[in-house]
Design an enzyme around this catalytic site. Structure first.
Site, PDB file in Angstrom:
ATOM      1  CG  ASP A 271     -11.043 -19.659  19.426  1.00 11.90           C
ATOM      2  OD1 ASP A 271      -9.857 -19.700  19.215  1.00 11.90           O
ATOM      3  OD2 ASP A 271     -11.852 -20.757  19.431  1.00 11.90           O
TER       4      ASP A 271
ATOM      5  CE1 TYR B 278     -11.655 -24.341  27.160  1.00  7.35           C
ATOM      6  CE2 TYR B 278     -10.794 -26.598  27.521  1.00  7.35           C
ATOM      7  CZ  TYR B 278     -10.430 -25.522  27.086  1.00  7.35           C
ATOM      8  OH  TYR B 278      -9.126 -25.159  26.679  1.00  7.35           O
TER       9      TYR B 278
ATOM     10  CG  ASP C  97     -16.849 -19.872  16.026  1.00  9.77           C
ATOM     11  OD1 ASP C  97     -17.108 -19.648  14.886  1.00  9.77           O
ATOM     12  OD2 ASP C  97     -15.633 -19.835  16.661  1.00  9.77           O
TER      13      ASP C  97
ATOM     14  NE  ARG D 210     -12.047 -22.527  17.562  1.00 11.33           N
ATOM     15  CZ  ARG D 210     -11.392 -22.603  16.365  1.00 11.33           C
ATOM     16  NH1 ARG D 210     -11.519 -22.920  15.160  1.00 11.33           N
ATOM     17  NH2 ARG D 210     -10.066 -22.206  16.490  1.00 11.33           N
TER      18      ARG D 210
END
Length: 225
Positions: A39, A67, A81, A178
């Site tokens: 993203d 992550y 998000d 997310r």
């Protein structure tokens, strides 16, 4: 023509397509492809295949990823998000404290480890009938999506300052962090969204070895590429 794999550290504000477009300008070649979408607000590892290395794109995309993410409790957004529009919030701090504490958060995180059918978010690049979901979402449309099997190998708390918690996640391909944040918030009953995302590893490609676009530009200008 340059051939191989370049481990790029994607910066905030760039799409994965932007990274490829900029590298085409820097390296003066068209045959370049990325190995998985990040993203625009996300940062971190984005392996990019050059020349004959583009044959490896699908192989790298299939690999395990890692992550670090910051999860914010108390609200849910349309994009899942913190950049999205708030669609649900939990304004009662006292009641929220009863529902969300260190013990409940750690317990729920452990429940997501393993195989899990994840529903792709509307704000994603997945295509349905030839149109990307985020294009439909921007038109105010919500379409039926099929949940897809993903695997969370590990979810670890790095720090917790409620209503925020920073987690380290190791997962399979096709996973939306997310959406994980959103689903954790739903399971706790208070809502949740992702505030920050950093991809630290794609298989053998790690953050410490990744280079920013301006570093590639500098090396190219110096003739040392």
């Amino acid at each position: 023509m340059y051939n191989g794999i370049l481990n790029v550290c994607k910066e905030k504000g760039y799409t994965s397509h932007d990274v490829v477009a900029k590298l085409r300008g820097i390296l003066k070649q068209k045959k370049i492809g990325h190995t998985g979408t990040l993203d625009p607000d996300a940062t971190g590892v984005l392996p990019v295949c050059l020349g004959s290395g583009t044959k490896l794109c699908d192989m790298i995309t299939d690999k395990t990823k890692a992550y670090r993410a910051v999860l914010l409790f108390g609200q849910a957004t349309d994009t899942q998000d913190s950049s999205g529009t708030v669609i649900k919030s939990y304004p009662d701090p006292e009641k929220m404290q009863q529902m969300v504490n260190e013990e409940t958060v750690r317990k729920v995180l452990q429940e997501f480890i393993g195989e899990y059918d994840q529903l792709p978010p509307m704000y994603s690049a997945i295509k349905i009938n030839g149109k990307k979901l985020y294009e439909l979402a921007r038109e105010g449309k919500v379409v039926e999506r099929k949940a897809r099997p993903v695997t969370f190998h590990n979810i670890e708390v790095l720090w917790m300052e409620l209503p925020k918690v920073k987690i380290r996640v190791q997962c399979s391909k096709g996973t939306y962090i997310r959406t994980l944040c959103n689903d954790i918030g739903e399971k706790l009953g208070c809502g949740g969204c992702m505030e920050e995302l950093l991809r630290t590893r794609v298989e053998r490609f790690g953050l410490t070895d990744a280079v920013k676009l301006d570093e590639v530009q500098k090396v190219m200008e110096e003739g040392n590429i």
